[in-house]
Design an enzyme around this catalytic site. Sequence first.
Site, PDB file in Angstrom:
ATOM      1  N   HIS A  99       0.839  -1.202   0.000  1.00  0.00           N
ATOM      2  CA  HIS A  99       0.000   0.000   0.000  1.00  0.00           C
ATOM      3  C   HIS A  99       0.870   1.245   0.000  1.00  0.00           C
ATOM      4  O   HIS A  99       1.965   1.258   0.541  1.00  0.00           O
ATOM      5  CB  HIS A  99      -0.968   0.015   1.187  1.00  0.00           C
ATOM      6  CG  HIS A  99      -0.305  -0.215   2.510  1.00  0.00           C
ATOM      7  ND1 HIS A  99       0.047  -1.462   2.958  1.00  0.00           N
ATOM      8  CD2 HIS A  99       0.077   0.645   3.484  1.00  0.00           C
ATOM      9  CE1 HIS A  99       0.606  -1.368   4.146  1.00  0.00           C
ATOM     10  NE2 HIS A  99       0.649  -0.098   4.483  1.00  0.00           N
ATOM     11  N   PHE A 100       0.329   2.277  -0.620  1.00  0.00           N
ATOM     12  CA  PHE A 100       0.991   3.577  -0.727  1.00  0.00           C
ATOM     13  C   PHE A 100       0.193   4.574   0.099  1.00  0.00           C
ATOM     14  O   PHE A 100      -1.018   4.714  -0.098  1.00  0.00           O
ATOM     15  CB  PHE A 100       1.039   4.026  -2.189  1.00  0.00           C
ATOM     16  CG  PHE A 100       1.876   3.117  -3.063  1.00  0.00           C
ATOM     17  CD1 PHE A 100       3.193   3.424  -3.354  1.00  0.00           C
ATOM     18  CD2 PHE A 100       1.340   1.942  -3.570  1.00  0.00           C
ATOM     19  CE1 PHE A 100       3.956   2.590  -4.145  1.00  0.00           C
ATOM     20  CE2 PHE A 100       2.101   1.102  -4.368  1.00  0.00           C
ATOM     21  CZ  PHE A 100       3.424   1.427  -4.649  1.00  0.00           C
ATOM     22  N   HIS A 101       0.875   5.239   1.015  1.00  0.00           N
ATOM     23  CA  HIS A 101       0.235   6.276   1.834  1.00  0.00           C
ATOM     24  C   HIS A 101       0.335   7.612   1.098  1.00  0.00           C
ATOM     25  O   HIS A 101       1.434   8.030   0.718  1.00  0.00           O
ATOM     26  CB  HIS A 101       0.972   6.443   3.164  1.00  0.00           C
ATOM     27  CG  HIS A 101       0.967   5.252   4.057  1.00  0.00           C
ATOM     28  ND1 HIS A 101       0.103   5.119   5.122  1.00  0.00           N
ATOM     29  CD2 HIS A 101       1.742   4.144   4.076  1.00  0.00           C
ATOM     30  CE1 HIS A 101       0.360   3.970   5.756  1.00  0.00           C
ATOM     31  NE2 HIS A 101       1.348   3.362   5.145  1.00  0.00           N
TER      32      HIS A 101
HETATM   33  P1  5GP Z   1       1.584   0.376   7.339  1.00  0.00           P
HETATM   34  O1  5GP Z   1       2.105   0.724   8.704  1.00  0.00           O
HETATM   35  O2  5GP Z   1       1.454  -1.123   7.145  1.00  0.00           O
HETATM   36  O3  5GP Z   1       2.363   1.047   6.241  1.00  0.00           O
HETATM   37  O4  5GP Z   1       0.154   1.016   7.264  1.00  0.00           O
HETATM   38  C1  5GP Z   1      -1.057   0.340   7.421  1.00  0.00           C
HETATM   39  C2  5GP Z   1      -2.142   1.395   7.440  1.00  0.00           C
HETATM   40  O5  5GP Z   1      -3.386   0.768   7.281  1.00  0.00           O
HETATM   41  C3  5GP Z   1      -2.192   2.197   8.733  1.00  0.00           C
HETATM   42  O6  5GP Z   1      -2.055   3.574   8.440  1.00  0.00           O
HETATM   43  C4  5GP Z   1      -3.559   1.852   9.306  1.00  0.00           C
HETATM   44  O7  5GP Z   1      -4.153   2.945   9.952  1.00  0.00           O
HETATM   45  C5  5GP Z   1      -4.332   1.422   8.082  1.00  0.00           C
HETATM   46  N1  5GP Z   1      -5.381   0.439   8.347  1.00  0.00           N
HETATM   47  C6  5GP Z   1      -5.257  -0.714   9.048  1.00  0.00           C
HETATM   48  N2  5GP Z   1      -6.416  -1.408   9.054  1.00  0.00           N
HETATM   49  C7  5GP Z   1      -7.301  -0.672   8.324  1.00  0.00           C
HETATM   50  C8  5GP Z   1      -8.679  -0.862   7.980  1.00  0.00           C
HETATM   51  O8  5GP Z   1      -9.329  -1.847   8.326  1.00  0.00           O
HETATM   52  N3  5GP Z   1      -9.262   0.119   7.234  1.00  0.00           N
HETATM   53  C9  5GP Z   1      -8.579   1.233   6.819  1.00  0.00           C
HETATM   54  N4  5GP Z   1      -9.251   2.128   6.094  1.00  0.00           N
HETATM   55  N5  5GP Z   1      -7.272   1.436   7.131  1.00  0.00           N
HETATM   56  C10 5GP Z   1      -6.648   0.503   7.873  1.00  0.00           C
END
Ligand code: 5GP
Length: 134
Positions: A99-101
């Site tokens: 995923h891309f933020h």
């Molecule tokens: P990572 O730390 O893996 O780069 O980011 C995962 C992101 O996914 C986090 O910013 C977290 O808030 C988001 N996230 C986790 N579970 C869910 C969900 O069920 N729905 C949504 N919309 N975001 C999620």
Amino acid sequence: MNDCIFCKIIKGEIPSFKIFEDEHAFAFLDINPIERGHTLVIPKFHAKELFFLPPEELAGVMPAIQRTATLLKKKLGCDGMALSQLNGEAAGQTVFHVHFHLIPRYAGTPIDWTPKTPAPTMEELAALHRQILG
Ligand code: 5GP
Ligand code: ZN
């Protein structure tokens, strides 16, 4: 069986505030944002980290990132847009579907990677969703 929560979001089995979707990608509001409008853009192809994403799937998701970033910038009036992508626990990755933020940025405000507390309510996310798509 695929227990990936982001695959479930793509399929609509877990609800999300969808910002954009095309053949290759799906974009939706992060439920635990570090900034108002923090959005995730994901390839529809399940790969746990960038290392395992076929290059053609990466190429497929890039236009959705650009389009979503452009929409967010226009509708939120932010000054800039950060793009971040984490791979592996050591990098802070918590959901193992690439995923891309997209993180809206404002002049003079350094980025703070800590999720905002309290997290937005569903009503606040719904209002934000209306603002972006309206
Ligand atoms: P990572 O730390 O893996 O780069 O980011 C995962 C992101 O996914 C986090 O910013 C977290 O808030 C988001 N996230 C986790 N579970 C869910 C969900 O069920 N729905 C949504 N919309 N975001 C999620
Ligand atoms: Zn997945």
